[in-house]
Design an enzyme around this catalytic site. Structure first.
Site, PDB file in Angstrom:
ATOM      1  N   ASN A 401       0.828  -1.211   0.000  1.00 52.39           N
ATOM      2  CA  ASN A 401       0.000   0.000   0.000  1.00 52.39           C
ATOM      3  C   ASN A 401       0.863   1.262   0.000  1.00 52.39           C
ATOM      4  O   ASN A 401       0.503   2.272  -0.613  1.00 52.39           O
ATOM      5  CB  ASN A 401      -0.923  -0.007   1.212  1.00 52.39           C
ATOM      6  CG  ASN A 401      -1.942   1.111   1.152  1.00 52.39           C
ATOM      7  OD1 ASN A 401      -2.801   1.149   0.281  1.00 52.39           O
ATOM      8  ND2 ASN A 401      -1.845   2.053   2.083  1.00 52.39           N
ATOM      9  N   ASN A 407       3.723   7.888  -4.231  1.00 51.97           N
ATOM     10  CA  ASN A 407       3.848   8.776  -5.389  1.00 51.97           C
ATOM     11  C   ASN A 407       2.832   8.329  -6.435  1.00 51.97           C
ATOM     12  O   ASN A 407       3.108   7.468  -7.269  1.00 51.97           O
ATOM     13  CB  ASN A 407       5.271   8.721  -5.951  1.00 51.97           C
ATOM     14  CG  ASN A 407       5.526   9.754  -7.036  1.00 51.97           C
ATOM     15  OD1 ASN A 407       4.596  10.284  -7.631  1.00 51.97           O
ATOM     16  ND2 ASN A 407       6.784  10.037  -7.314  1.00 51.97           N
ATOM     17  N   HIS A 411       3.146   6.082  -9.910  1.00 49.26           N
ATOM     18  CA  HIS A 411       2.397   4.836  -9.804  1.00 49.26           C
ATOM     19  C   HIS A 411       1.355   4.712 -10.908  1.00 49.26           C
ATOM     20  O   HIS A 411       1.194   3.635 -11.504  1.00 49.26           O
ATOM     21  CB  HIS A 411       1.709   4.747  -8.433  1.00 49.26           C
ATOM     22  CG  HIS A 411       0.723   3.618  -8.327  1.00 49.26           C
ATOM     23  ND1 HIS A 411      -0.624   3.789  -8.572  1.00 49.26           N
ATOM     24  CD2 HIS A 411       0.892   2.308  -8.042  1.00 49.26           C
ATOM     25  CE1 HIS A 411      -1.245   2.620  -8.428  1.00 49.26           C
ATOM     26  NE2 HIS A 411      -0.359   1.713  -8.106  1.00 49.26           N
ATOM     27  N   TYR A 419       2.192  -2.175 -16.147  1.00 51.35           N
ATOM     28  CA  TYR A 419       1.450  -3.290 -15.568  1.00 51.35           C
ATOM     29  C   TYR A 419       0.280  -3.709 -16.461  1.00 51.35           C
ATOM     30  O   TYR A 419       0.101  -4.894 -16.765  1.00 51.35           O
ATOM     31  CB  TYR A 419       0.953  -2.896 -14.177  1.00 51.35           C
ATOM     32  CG  TYR A 419       0.276  -4.018 -13.422  1.00 51.35           C
ATOM     33  CD1 TYR A 419       1.029  -4.921 -12.662  1.00 51.35           C
ATOM     34  CD2 TYR A 419      -1.104  -4.182 -13.471  1.00 51.35           C
ATOM     35  CE1 TYR A 419       0.418  -5.948 -11.977  1.00 51.35           C
ATOM     36  CE2 TYR A 419      -1.723  -5.208 -12.787  1.00 51.35           C
ATOM     37  CZ  TYR A 419      -0.959  -6.092 -12.030  1.00 51.35           C
ATOM     38  OH  TYR A 419      -1.567  -7.112 -11.356  1.00 51.35           O
ATOM     39  N   HIS A 446      15.396   4.235 -10.649  1.00 51.12           N
ATOM     40  CA  HIS A 446      15.839   4.899  -9.420  1.00 51.12           C
ATOM     41  C   HIS A 446      17.362   4.811  -9.290  1.00 51.12           C
ATOM     42  O   HIS A 446      18.033   5.806  -8.964  1.00 51.12           O
ATOM     43  CB  HIS A 446      15.173   4.256  -8.197  1.00 51.12           C
ATOM     44  CG  HIS A 446      13.794   4.775  -7.931  1.00 51.12           C
ATOM     45  ND1 HIS A 446      12.686   4.322  -8.584  1.00 51.12           N
ATOM     46  CD2 HIS A 446      13.351   5.722  -7.055  1.00 51.12           C
ATOM     47  CE1 HIS A 446      11.616   4.960  -8.146  1.00 51.12           C
ATOM     48  NE2 HIS A 446      11.990   5.817  -7.221  1.00 51.12           N
TER      49      HIS A 446
END
Length: 550
Positions: A401, A407, A411, A419, A446
């Site tokens: 969660n 962010n 997401h 996805y 990242h």
């Protein structure tokens, strides 16, 4: 229903005094009752709004289905049966559902902290952080008075970190212009000149041109950074903007390719506004609006409050100085004199736990500066209505969660274009694989930002993100959300402490230890692991002897 019963029902306390007994209630107790009442009212408001949003979304879905069925009789949708939950239905829902996957919807709404800062308790927490910033400033002035004999504020670290800023702005302008003058014109030409029908080899050639552009957009800015040896903060600006523009251009192309493939020229003659490619003004607006998911239209606010814009940019500048004080007082004194004892187990453990507090503060301040103040400032200037850039991630009872709510901007992009596409390509059995691919891609970018910005490859973040972070996402404690929230915060504290310790140690090791002869090996092998301290001592002795002889 009288006031006492209302208060008893909302507060859940059968012993609330009635009106006749109000004069016997201590003032502090009356204030606590009022605050509890407000808290319950806010919870009730949030629940009602959530239920209303869900019901409204279902109604809009049904309406869109009827409209689409009327305008496109050849296109059939299978909607869930009445009275049956969507998750239990095997059919596909229209509009907001695509192959069983949720699609991003935009609504006019404020940021979470914007609403929370209207509560006096949250305002007090905000005031505490402001007071700490003032104390840091006073501490610096007093320290300079005692140590240097003059009240000076030394901001050399900020000036050095943002060095060569004109070059940075030049490079940023080139990236923006390339995104404007390459992506949109090429897509516009392809969409308006292709042969109607299914994709052909010519379309795949144009796709290859687009992929070549994306690859060049990744490589050229990196060469630019190495050529001019930009400092860390300047490099962060270039690399983050590079990634943002790549994600923006991909979102635009990904959203409009299906429409261009379905488009027929005869349709465009009747409705010119619905051509195969959106107007340039919509693309230009999308490049600067604080979202990574493309839509032709977004909810807009009626006016712009420039006072609100200035206040948010002021908060960004204040957060910059906040981070400067944290590094100046907590990090630089610990790691600047890198020696052999820094890599002992005892010293590493002490450094990790000593870095937890400053690393956590940096996490809070960076979140507030970027995801709240910076995004809200641009949203206000561009009258962008949907400002749900994050959710209440601090209340998360699991890392899964937390990743979804920390962010929302990134997401939503990962969910919509990574996805969902992975799920459509490989089907429902590969959902865990799709989730793993999302984590892998996020961890790579990242680590890419840190590697390019710092000038060395030290994949601590990658291992923690793609390894421990991915495994922790499967750890859920539905029976005890409180213990799950504690577990999340302990993981964040330790993880951020390890990250700050590892990257600070490697940074100062590279300022102290001599480089290897092979530049590539020197780039990918950490010097903090293989530093030749004997060579450092000998070099220091030689320098001291030469100074004495001089």
């Amino acid at each position: 229903m009288d006031e006492a019963n209302v208060r008893r029902r909302v507060l859940g306390n059968g012993n609330i005094p009635n009106r006749e007994q109000d004069h016997d209630i201590p003032p502090i107790q009356r204030q606590l009752d009022q605050q509890r009442l407000k808290k319950k009212a806010l919870q009730l408001k949030a629940e009602m709004l959530e239920q209303f949003d869900n019901q409204l979304q279902d109604l809009v879905d049904s309406l869109m289905q009827e409209v689409d069925a009327t305008l496109n009789p050849d296109k059939h949708f299978d909607s869930p049966l009445p009275g049956k939950k969507k998750d239990d239905s095997k059919q596909q829902a229209p509009s907001t559902k695509n192959n069983g996957m949720r699609e991003k919807q935009f609504f006019p709404r404020r940021s979470v902290l914007t609403e929370l800062l209207e509560i006096s308790h949250i305002q007090t927490i905000y005031h505490i952080f402001v007071a700490i910033l003032i104390v840091f400033s006073v501490n610096t002035i007093i320290y300079d008075l005692i140590d240097k004999g003059r009240p000076g504020l030394d901001f050399d670290l900020i000036i050095w970190s943002f060095g060569k800023f004109p070059i940075v702005m030049t490079m940023w302008s080139c990236m923006i212009l390339s995104t404007l003058l390459c992506v949109y014109p090429v897509f516009y030409y392809w969409a308006n000149n292709r042969t109607p029908g299914r994709a052909t080899w010519v379309d795949y050639c144009w796709l290859g041109v687009y992929l070549a552009y994306q690859l060049a957009f990744l490589i050229l800015p990196i060469q630019f950074l190495h050529k001019y040896s930009l400092r860390p903060a300047s490099s962060v600006i270039i690399v983050t903007e590079q990634v943002r523009l790549l994600m923006k251009s991909h979102a635009f192309v990904r959203e409009n390719i299906p429409h261009a493939l379905r488009h027929r020229k005869s349709d465009g003659e009747d409705e010119e506004e619905k051509g195969p490619c959106p107007d340039f003004s919509k693309y230009l607006y999308f490049l600067f609006v604080p979202t990574l998911v493309y839509r032709d239209d977004y909810p807009r606010t009626p006016t712009v409050s420039w006072k609100y814009v200035v206040s948010n940019f002021t908060q960004v500048v204040a957060c910059l100085f906040y981070i400067f004080y944290i590094f100046e007082r907590f990090c630089v004194p610990v790691f600047c004199n890198f020696r052999e004892e820094h890599i002992t187990t005892k010293r590493i453990l002490l450094s990790v736990f000593g870095s937890i507090l400053p690393a956590t503060l940096v996490l809070f301040i960076a979140f507030f500066a970027i995801l709240h103040s910076w995004f809200n400032a641009f949203a206000e200037m561009l009258r962008f209505g949907d400002r749900l850039f994050y959710k209440d991630w601090w209340n998360s009872s699991s890392f899964a969660n937390y990743y979804r709510t920390w962010n929302m901007v990134v997401h939503d992009w990962l969910y919509s274009y990574v996805y969902n596409d992975f799920y459509k390509a490989f089907g429902k059995p590969c959902r865990p694989l799709a989730m793993g691919f999302v984590f892998l891609l996020s961890a790579i970018f990242h680590e890419y930002i840190l590697t390019v910005s710092f000038g060395f490859f030290y994949p601590v973040l990658f291992v923690m993100f793609a390894g421990a972070g991915f495994m922790f996402s499967f750890v859920k404690n539905k029976d005890s959300p409180r213990s799950g929230n504690i577990f999340m915060w302990v993981g964040l504290f330790l993880g951020n402490g390890m990250l700050m310790c590892a990257y600070s140690m490697e940074w100062y090791a590279r300022q102290t230890c001599p480089p290897r002869q092979d530049p590539f090996l020197d780039y990918i092998i950490p010097r903090s692991w293989t530093c030749d301290f004997a060579a450092i001592s000998q070099n220091t002795t030689d320098v001291a002897d030469s100074l004495l002889l001089t």
